[in-house]
Scaffold this active site. Structure first.
Site, short mmCIF file in Angstrom:
data_model
loop_
_atom_site.label_atom_id
_atom_site.label_comp_id
_atom_site.label_asym_id
_atom_site.label_seq_id
_atom_site.Cartn_x
_atom_site.Cartn_y
_atom_site.Cartn_z
N TYR A 96 -2.72 -0.90 10.44
CA TYR A 96 -2.63 -1.11 8.99
C TYR A 96 -1.31 -0.59 8.43
O TYR A 96 -0.60 -1.28 7.69
CB TYR A 96 -3.82 -0.42 8.30
N SER A 128 0.86 -1.18 0.00
CA SER A 128 0.00 0.00 0.00
C SER A 128 0.90 1.22 0.00
O SER A 128 2.06 1.15 0.43
CB SER A 128 -0.86 0.01 1.27
C1 BGC Z 1 -6.20 1.52 2.03
C2 BGC Z 1 -7.37 2.36 1.57
C3 BGC Z 1 -6.93 3.79 1.31
C4 BGC Z 1 -5.70 3.83 0.42
C5 BGC Z 1 -5.14 5.24 0.25
C6 BGC Z 1 -5.10 1.65 1.02
O1 BGC Z 1 -4.03 0.84 1.35
O2 BGC Z 1 -6.62 0.17 2.18
O3 BGC Z 1 -8.39 2.34 2.55
O4 BGC Z 1 -7.98 4.50 0.68
O5 BGC Z 1 -4.70 3.01 0.96
O6 BGC Z 1 -5.08 5.95 1.45
#
Ligand code: BGC
Length: 279
Positions: free
Chosen positions: A177, A164
């Site tokens: 996260y 991410s």
């Molecule tokens: C998350 C999303 C978020 C995106 C950008 C992703 O890794 O799961 O919820 O919108 O990152 O912030």
């Protein structure tokens, strides 16, 4: 979408992954679903992993088999060692081997820091980081057992970690996260270094804001969309297919010399958009 746009001369995108066997975790929805379909369209046989909602996984399988390749839905919780071991063993038994592991399954359990429970912290780390560790490890055992088959691919195997933008962008209210994705980055790079001599390529895709169920709140209303677009220089929210295309490319021999890289697919979200007008 015309999938031939941009393909190098002489490369038929429908044959890019011909004869290869791919497993995608969390493939019954969102990015995983688009990725499983993209790999099938590129000629790979695909195992569609899911943890709940078998019907949606079977629908993905039907879509993939319409391209004339094999597909099957396997249930497994990627955070459970015995289930991951059994899943990869089953794939080797039923499909012969595995060439591409896409460690995609992931989730969010958001909370302000002092309200975040240990269970919320642990669940996200278990699925997003430990899940990828287990899937990468079991796939690697099979890559090493089989070695390179030159007619199939120049590599003995490919691991693609779904990361991410939050592997580098801190994210208030999402410490579990962001920490899991920061961990994915270092895990991916360490594995890439460790396994490259065995001809195993480990890389990551780091999506930005992609329109999927995980971030519905961020794009569902007009106001939310407007706020979100301020963070995206390219001025559009991503589609799951944007990520699928990146995974297909990374998995293919077109990108055989790419080892330990993170491909950001984020419309420029990691370019400090606040500085476009300030600073
Ligand atoms: C998350 C999303 C978020 C995106 C950008 C992703 O890794 O799961 O919820 O919108 O990152 O912030």
């Amino acid at each position: 979408m015309d999938s031939t746009v941009g393909a190098p001369q002489g490369v038929n995108p429908a044959h890019l992954l011909k004869g290869q066997k791919a497993l995608v975790t969390g493939a019954n929805s969102g990015i995983g679903k688009a990725t499983a379909i993209g790999l099938g369209r590129a000629g790979a046989d695909v195992v569609v992993n899911y943890v709940a909602d078998q019907e949606s996984a079977e629908a993905v399988v039907r879509e993939i088999t319409s391209f004339g390749v094999r597909a099957a839905a396997y249930e497994a919780d990627v955070s459970q060692e015995d289930q991951v071991v059994a899943m990869v063993e089953r794939m080797v038994r039923e499909f012969g081997t595995i060439d591409i592991m896409v460690a995609n399954a992931g989730l969010q359990r958001d909370a302000p820091f002092t309200e975040m429970t240990l269970a919320q912290w642990q669940k996200v780390l278990d699925v997003n980081l430990t899940g990828q560790f287990l899937c990468a490890r079991e796939a690697t055992k099979e890559f090493l057992r089989r070695g390179v088959v030159p007619e199939v691919s120049r590599a003995a195997g490919k691991i693609i970690c779904m990361s991410s933008v939050h592997q580098i962008i801190p994210w208030a209210g999402h410490v579990n996260y962001a920490s899991s994705k920061g961990g994915v980055q270092m895990m991916m790079e360490t594995l890439a270094q460790e396994l490259a001599p065995q001809k195993i390529r480990v890389n990551a895709v780091a999506p930005g804001a992609i329109r999927t169920p995980i971030n519905r709140d961020a794009w569902e209303t007009e106001q939310a969309r407007e706020d979100l677009l301020k963070l995206i220089p390219y001025d559009r929210i991503g589609d799951p297919e944007d990520i699928a295309n990146a995974v297909v490319a990374l998995a293919s021999d077109l990108l055989d010399y790419v080892v330990g890289a993170t491909l950001y697919v984020d419309g420029g979200m990691t370019l400090f958009p606040g500085f476009a007008t300030g600073g």
